[in-house]
Design a protein around this motif. Structure first.
Motif, PDB file in Angstrom:
ATOM      1  N   ASP A 271      14.474  24.619 -16.947  1.00  0.00           N
ATOM      2  CA  ASP A 271      15.239  23.766 -16.873  1.00  0.00           C
ATOM      3  C   ASP A 271      15.175  22.622 -15.780  1.00  0.00           C
ATOM      4  N   LEU A 272      15.488  21.539 -16.056  1.00  0.00           N
ATOM      5  CA  LEU A 272      15.085  20.407 -14.930  1.00  0.00           C
ATOM      6  C   LEU A 272      16.273  20.549 -13.797  1.00  0.00           C
ATOM      7  N   THR A 273      16.049  21.416 -12.907  1.00  0.00           N
ATOM      8  CA  THR A 273      16.956  21.523 -11.706  1.00  0.00           C
ATOM      9  C   THR A 273      16.203  21.214 -10.463  1.00  0.00           C
ATOM     10  N   PRO A 274      16.999  21.036  -9.473  1.00  0.00           N
ATOM     11  CA  PRO A 274      16.523  20.741  -7.982  1.00  0.00           C
ATOM     12  C   PRO A 274      15.603  21.807  -7.723  1.00  0.00           C
ATOM     13  N   ARG A 275      15.832  22.937  -7.867  1.00  0.00           N
ATOM     14  CA  ARG A 275      15.182  24.282  -7.403  1.00  0.00           C
ATOM     15  C   ARG A 275      13.655  24.123  -7.976  1.00  0.00           C
ATOM     16  N   ASN A 276      13.901  23.978  -9.402  1.00  0.00           N
ATOM     17  CA  ASN A 276      12.562  24.270 -10.325  1.00  0.00           C
ATOM     18  C   ASN A 276      11.721  23.026  -9.883  1.00  0.00           C
ATOM     19  N   LEU A 277      12.289  21.601  -9.767  1.00  0.00           N
ATOM     20  CA  LEU A 277      11.651  20.705  -9.375  1.00  0.00           C
ATOM     21  C   LEU A 277      10.727  20.803  -8.008  1.00  0.00           C
ATOM     22  N   GLU A 278      11.329  21.640  -7.165  1.00  0.00           N
ATOM     23  CA  GLU A 278      10.709  21.825  -5.777  1.00  0.00           C
ATOM     24  C   GLU A 278       9.565  22.689  -6.128  1.00  0.00           C
ATOM     25  N   TRP A 279       9.952  23.732  -6.757  1.00  0.00           N
ATOM     26  CA  TRP A 279       8.713  24.798  -7.207  1.00  0.00           C
ATOM     27  C   TRP A 279       7.682  23.965  -7.693  1.00  0.00           C
ATOM     28  N   ALA A 280       7.776  23.111  -8.657  1.00  0.00           N
ATOM     29  CA  ALA A 280       6.769  22.042  -9.362  1.00  0.00           C
ATOM     30  C   ALA A 280       5.840  21.410  -8.385  1.00  0.00           C
ATOM     31  N   ARG A 281       6.856  20.596  -7.501  1.00  0.00           N
ATOM     32  CA  ARG A 281       6.263  20.100  -6.404  1.00  0.00           C
ATOM     33  C   ARG A 281       5.138  20.672  -5.606  1.00  0.00           C
ATOM     34  N   ARG A 282       5.674  21.889  -5.052  1.00  0.00           N
ATOM     35  CA  ARG A 282       4.852  22.865  -4.104  1.00  0.00           C
ATOM     36  C   ARG A 282       3.373  23.093  -5.075  1.00  0.00           C
ATOM     37  N   LYS A 283       3.852  23.527  -6.354  1.00  0.00           N
ATOM     38  CA  LYS A 283       2.627  23.963  -7.057  1.00  0.00           C
ATOM     39  C   LYS A 283       1.595  22.957  -7.359  1.00  0.00           C
ATOM     40  N   LEU A 284       2.061  21.736  -7.452  1.00  0.00           N
ATOM     41  CA  LEU A 284       1.057  20.521  -7.619  1.00  0.00           C
ATOM     42  C   LEU A 284       0.363  20.434  -6.426  1.00  0.00           C
ATOM     43  N   GLU A 285       1.151  20.462  -5.155  1.00  0.00           N
ATOM     44  CA  GLU A 285       0.481  20.101  -4.060  1.00  0.00           C
ATOM     45  C   GLU A 285      -0.655  21.279  -3.436  1.00  0.00           C
ATOM     46  N   ALA A 286      -0.216  22.588  -4.145  1.00  0.00           N
ATOM     47  CA  ALA A 286      -1.215  23.629  -3.756  1.00  0.00           C
ATOM     48  C   ALA A 286      -2.167  23.620  -4.638  1.00  0.00           C
ATOM     49  N   GLU A 287      -2.112  23.330  -5.843  1.00  0.00           N
ATOM     50  CA  GLU A 287      -3.282  23.684  -6.865  1.00  0.00           C
ATOM     51  C   GLU A 287      -3.737  22.405  -7.529  1.00  0.00           C
ATOM     52  N   GLY A 288      -3.198  21.406  -7.298  1.00  0.00           N
ATOM     53  CA  GLY A 288      -3.416  19.931  -7.920  1.00  0.00           C
ATOM     54  C   GLY A 288      -2.896  19.943  -9.709  1.00  0.00           C
ATOM     55  N   PRO A 289      -3.327  18.647 -10.014  1.00  0.00           N
ATOM     56  CA  PRO A 289      -2.613  18.475 -11.462  1.00  0.00           C
ATOM     57  C   PRO A 289      -3.244  19.274 -12.556  1.00  0.00           C
ATOM     58  N   ASP A 290      -4.512  19.824 -12.322  1.00  0.00           N
ATOM     59  CA  ASP A 290      -4.971  20.825 -13.374  1.00  0.00           C
ATOM     60  C   ASP A 290      -4.185  21.815 -13.612  1.00  0.00           C
ATOM     61  N   CYS A 291      -3.486  22.275 -12.692  1.00  0.00           N
ATOM     62  CA  CYS A 291      -2.607  23.590 -12.754  1.00  0.00           C
ATOM     63  C   CYS A 291      -1.769  23.518 -14.085  1.00  0.00           C
ATOM     64  N   ILE A 292      -1.437  22.561 -14.667  1.00  0.00           N
ATOM     65  CA  ILE A 292      -0.680  22.400 -15.543  1.00  0.00           C
ATOM     66  C   ILE A 292      -1.409  22.888 -17.028  1.00  0.00           C
ATOM     67  N   GLU A 293      -2.624  22.915 -16.952  1.00  0.00           N
ATOM     68  CA  GLU A 293      -3.555  23.198 -17.927  1.00  0.00           C
ATOM     69  C   GLU A 293      -3.488  24.763 -17.953  1.00  0.00           C
ATOM     70  N   LYS A 294      -3.301  25.513 -17.015  1.00  0.00           N
ATOM     71  CA  LYS A 294      -3.312  27.048 -16.781  1.00  0.00           C
ATOM     72  C   LYS A 294      -1.903  27.549 -17.401  1.00  0.00           C
ATOM     73  N   MET A 295      -0.935  26.647 -17.630  1.00  0.00           N
ATOM     74  CA  MET A 295       0.564  27.125 -17.890  1.00  0.00           C
ATOM     75  C   MET A 295       0.541  27.086 -19.427  1.00  0.00           C
ATOM     76  N   LEU A 296      -0.331  26.522 -20.320  1.00  0.00           N
ATOM     77  CA  LEU A 296      -0.124  26.317 -21.483  1.00  0.00           C
ATOM     78  C   LEU A 296      -1.197  26.899 -22.218  1.00  0.00           C
ATOM     79  N   PRO A 297      -1.015  27.623 -23.467  1.00  0.00           N
ATOM     80  CA  PRO A 297      -1.910  28.090 -24.183  1.00  0.00           C
ATOM     81  C   PRO A 297      -3.097  27.239 -24.530  1.00  0.00           C
TER      82      PRO A 297
END
Length: 68
Positions: free
Chosen positions: A42-68
């Protein structure tokens, strides 16, 4: 030319979408909202912060790892 519907005359093993057509990125910026939705969260402040940290740490290609 790829179609949205698989060719029913082909064997089931050949009806799957080829990996080279399974991409989430369209050349645009991946937003934290994109990451949260790709994770099925869900789009919650907590999940958005998680996503910001993940994007900063792994870069935008990390989204490809999340989807089949």
């Amino acid at each position: 030319m790829p179609t949205t519907e698989p060719d029913p005359s082909r064997p089931p093993s050949e009806r799957a979408t080829p990996d080279n057509l399974l991409h989430t990125r369209t050349g645009t910026e991946v937003s934290p909202e994109d990451m949260v939705l790709a994770a099925g969260r869900d789009l919650t402040p907590r999940n958005l912060e998680w996503a910001r940290r993940k994007l900063e740490a792994e870069g935008p290609d990390c989204i490809e790892k999340m989807l089949p």
